[in-house]
Design a protein around this motif. Structure first.
Motif, PDB file in Angstrom:
ATOM      1  N   ALA A   1       9.608  -2.238  -6.604  1.00 17.69           N
ATOM      2  CA  ALA A   1       8.722  -1.076  -6.591  1.00 17.69           C
ATOM      3  C   ALA A   1       7.309  -1.511  -6.984  1.00 17.69           C
ATOM      4  O   ALA A   1       7.089  -2.664  -7.376  1.00 17.69           O
ATOM      5  N   ILE A   2       6.373  -0.590  -6.908  1.00 15.83           N
ATOM      6  CA  ILE A   2       5.015  -0.816  -7.402  1.00 15.83           C
ATOM      7  C   ILE A   2       4.991  -0.429  -8.870  1.00 15.83           C
ATOM      8  O   ILE A   2       5.412   0.672  -9.231  1.00 15.83           O
ATOM      9  N   TYR A   3       4.476  -1.349  -9.708  1.00 15.34           N
ATOM     10  CA  TYR A   3       4.391  -1.111 -11.148  1.00 15.34           C
ATOM     11  C   TYR A   3       2.954  -1.284 -11.619  1.00 15.34           C
ATOM     12  O   TYR A   3       2.252  -2.181 -11.147  1.00 15.34           O
ATOM     13  N   PRO A   4       2.523  -0.447 -12.562  1.00 11.94           N
ATOM     14  CA  PRO A   4       1.211  -0.674 -13.162  1.00 11.94           C
ATOM     15  C   PRO A   4       1.337  -1.810 -14.179  1.00 11.94           C
ATOM     16  O   PRO A   4       2.062  -1.699 -15.159  1.00 11.94           O
ATOM     17  N   LEU A   5       0.670  -2.929 -13.909  1.00 14.28           N
ATOM     18  CA  LEU A   5       0.669  -4.054 -14.838  1.00 14.28           C
ATOM     19  C   LEU A   5      -0.678  -4.091 -15.544  1.00 14.28           C
ATOM     20  O   LEU A   5      -1.724  -4.052 -14.892  1.00 14.28           O
ATOM     21  N   ARG A   6      -0.631  -4.166 -16.871  1.00 11.73           N
ATOM     22  CA  ARG A   6      -1.852  -4.181 -17.675  1.00 11.73           C
ATOM     23  C   ARG A   6      -1.993  -5.523 -18.378  1.00 11.73           C
ATOM     24  O   ARG A   6      -1.023  -6.065 -18.907  1.00 11.73           O
ATOM     25  N   ASN A   7      -3.234  -6.017 -18.371  1.00  7.31           N
ATOM     26  CA  ASN A   7      -3.554  -7.297 -18.981  1.00  7.31           C
ATOM     27  C   ASN A   7      -4.980  -7.210 -19.519  1.00  7.31           C
ATOM     28  O   ASN A   7      -5.826  -6.538 -18.920  1.00  7.31           O
ATOM     29  N   ALA A   8      -5.248  -7.919 -20.615  1.00 10.27           N
ATOM     30  CA  ALA A   8      -6.570  -7.871 -21.237  1.00 10.27           C
ATOM     31  C   ALA A   8      -7.660  -8.378 -20.290  1.00 10.27           C
ATOM     32  O   ALA A   8      -8.781  -7.857 -20.300  1.00 10.27           O
ATOM     33  N   VAL A   9      -7.359  -9.358 -19.452  1.00  5.55           N
ATOM     34  CA  VAL A   9      -8.355  -9.928 -18.543  1.00  5.55           C
ATOM     35  C   VAL A   9      -8.459  -9.123 -17.249  1.00  5.55           C
ATOM     36  O   VAL A   9      -9.550  -8.793 -16.794  1.00  5.55           O
ATOM     37  N   MET A  10      -7.310  -8.790 -16.646  1.00  9.51           N
ATOM     38  CA  MET A  10      -7.292  -8.147 -15.326  1.00  9.51           C
ATOM     39  C   MET A  10      -7.383  -6.624 -15.369  1.00  9.51           C
ATOM     40  O   MET A  10      -7.598  -6.003 -14.336  1.00  9.51           O
ATOM     41  N   GLY A  11      -7.170  -6.035 -16.527  1.00  9.97           N
ATOM     42  CA  GLY A  11      -7.123  -4.581 -16.606  1.00  9.97           C
ATOM     43  C   GLY A  11      -5.780  -4.083 -16.094  1.00  9.97           C
ATOM     44  O   GLY A  11      -4.773  -4.766 -16.218  1.00  9.97           O
ATOM     45  N   GLU A  12      -5.756  -2.901 -15.482  1.00  5.15           N
ATOM     46  CA  GLU A  12      -4.521  -2.338 -14.936  1.00  5.15           C
ATOM     47  C   GLU A  12      -4.537  -2.417 -13.420  1.00  5.15           C
ATOM     48  O   GLU A  12      -5.495  -1.984 -12.782  1.00  5.15           O
ATOM     49  N   LEU A  13      -3.451  -2.968 -12.861  1.00  4.09           N
ATOM     50  CA  LEU A  13      -3.322  -3.134 -11.421  1.00  4.09           C
ATOM     51  C   LEU A  13      -1.944  -2.651 -10.977  1.00  4.09           C
ATOM     52  O   LEU A  13      -0.946  -2.924 -11.642  1.00  4.09           O
ATOM     53  N   GLY A  14      -1.864  -1.948  -9.868  1.00  4.02           N
ATOM     54  CA  GLY A  14      -0.588  -1.545  -9.295  1.00  4.02           C
ATOM     55  C   GLY A  14      -0.069  -2.670  -8.411  1.00  4.02           C
ATOM     56  O   GLY A  14      -0.661  -2.964  -7.374  1.00  4.02           O
ATOM     57  N   ILE A  15       1.029  -3.319  -8.820  1.00  2.00           N
ATOM     58  CA  ILE A  15       1.533  -4.493  -8.114  1.00  2.00           C
ATOM     59  C   ILE A  15       2.975  -4.265  -7.678  1.00  2.00           C
ATOM     60  O   ILE A  15       3.812  -3.819  -8.465  1.00  2.00           O
ATOM     61  N   PHE A  16       3.254  -4.602  -6.423  1.00  2.00           N
ATOM     62  CA  PHE A  16       4.600  -4.496  -5.869  1.00  2.00           C
ATOM     63  C   PHE A  16       5.409  -5.701  -6.329  1.00  2.00           C
ATOM     64  O   PHE A  16       5.114  -6.838  -5.947  1.00  2.00           O
ATOM     65  N   LEU A  17       6.410  -5.460  -7.160  1.00  2.45           N
ATOM     66  CA  LEU A  17       7.260  -6.526  -7.699  1.00  2.45           C
ATOM     67  C   LEU A  17       8.638  -6.495  -7.057  1.00  2.45           C
ATOM     68  O   LEU A  17       9.212  -5.420  -6.845  1.00  2.45           O
ATOM     69  N   VAL A  18       9.153  -7.683  -6.775  1.00  2.67           N
ATOM     70  CA  VAL A  18      10.496  -7.845  -6.220  1.00  2.67           C
ATOM     71  C   VAL A  18      11.292  -8.690  -7.205  1.00  2.67           C
ATOM     72  O   VAL A  18      10.872  -9.800  -7.546  1.00  2.67           O
ATOM     73  N   PRO A  19      12.435  -8.192  -7.686  1.00  2.00           N
ATOM     74  CA  PRO A  19      13.255  -9.013  -8.581  1.00  2.00           C
ATOM     75  C   PRO A  19      13.896 -10.166  -7.790  1.00  2.00           C
ATOM     76  O   PRO A  19      14.451  -9.955  -6.716  1.00  2.00           O
ATOM     77  N   LEU A  20      13.781 -11.378  -8.324  1.00  2.00           N
ATOM     78  CA  LEU A  20      14.360 -12.559  -7.669  1.00  2.00           C
ATOM     79  C   LEU A  20      15.686 -12.966  -8.275  1.00  2.00           C
ATOM     80  O   LEU A  20      16.432 -13.726  -7.667  1.00  2.00           O
ATOM     81  N   GLY A  21      15.954 -12.500  -9.473  1.00  2.00           N
ATOM     82  CA  GLY A  21      17.181 -12.878 -10.154  1.00  2.00           C
ATOM     83  C   GLY A  21      16.885 -13.618 -11.437  1.00  2.00           C
ATOM     84  O   GLY A  21      15.742 -13.967 -11.733  1.00  2.00           O
ATOM     85  N   PRO A  22      17.936 -13.885 -12.202  1.00  2.00           N
ATOM     86  CA  PRO A  22      17.742 -14.519 -13.503  1.00  2.00           C
ATOM     87  C   PRO A  22      17.466 -16.016 -13.388  1.00  2.00           C
ATOM     88  O   PRO A  22      17.862 -16.663 -12.416  1.00  2.00           O
ATOM     89  N   ALA A  23      16.779 -16.513 -14.399  1.00  2.00           N
ATOM     90  CA  ALA A  23      16.557 -17.953 -14.586  1.00  2.00           C
ATOM     91  C   ALA A  23      16.726 -18.198 -16.076  1.00  2.00           C
ATOM     92  O   ALA A  23      15.836 -17.866 -16.868  1.00  2.00           O
TER      93      ALA A  23
END
Length: 97
Positions: free
Chosen positions: A64-86
């Protein structure tokens, strides 16, 4: 803003934490673990690339698209796909073309 970000922009954030939510009140931290170019620039288009994030095994974030927040990048809506555990982490990928 996403359409202007490049491999170099993201590479400056390698190892940093990006925060999102897996539910209304549950914060989830994802670490940017890899920034990989996926080919060459084409004319006036930026170079495609892949981002890999790692986070806890649970809760699992569905694709899904998730709002990712970071001190440098701010908040961005990014489409994440789970790849599985490592090991003891869950991996997620975002691809930008």
């Amino acid at each position: 803003m996403l359409d202007t970000l490049t491999v170099n922009d993201w590479s400056a954030c390698l190892g940093q934490i990006f925060q999102t939510h897996s539910g209304p009140k549950e914060q989830l931290d994802l670490q940017l673990t890899s920034v990989t170019p996926l080919g060459a620039e084409s004319g006036d288009r930026r170079q495609p690339y892949s981002l890999l994030f790692s986070g806890p095994l649970t809760p699992l974030l569905p694709q899904a698209i998730y709002p990712l927040r970071n001190a440098v990048m701010g908040e961005l809506g990014i489409f994440l796909v789970p790849l599985g555990p490592a090991g003891q982490t869950m991996r997620y990928e975002a691809i930008f073309t």
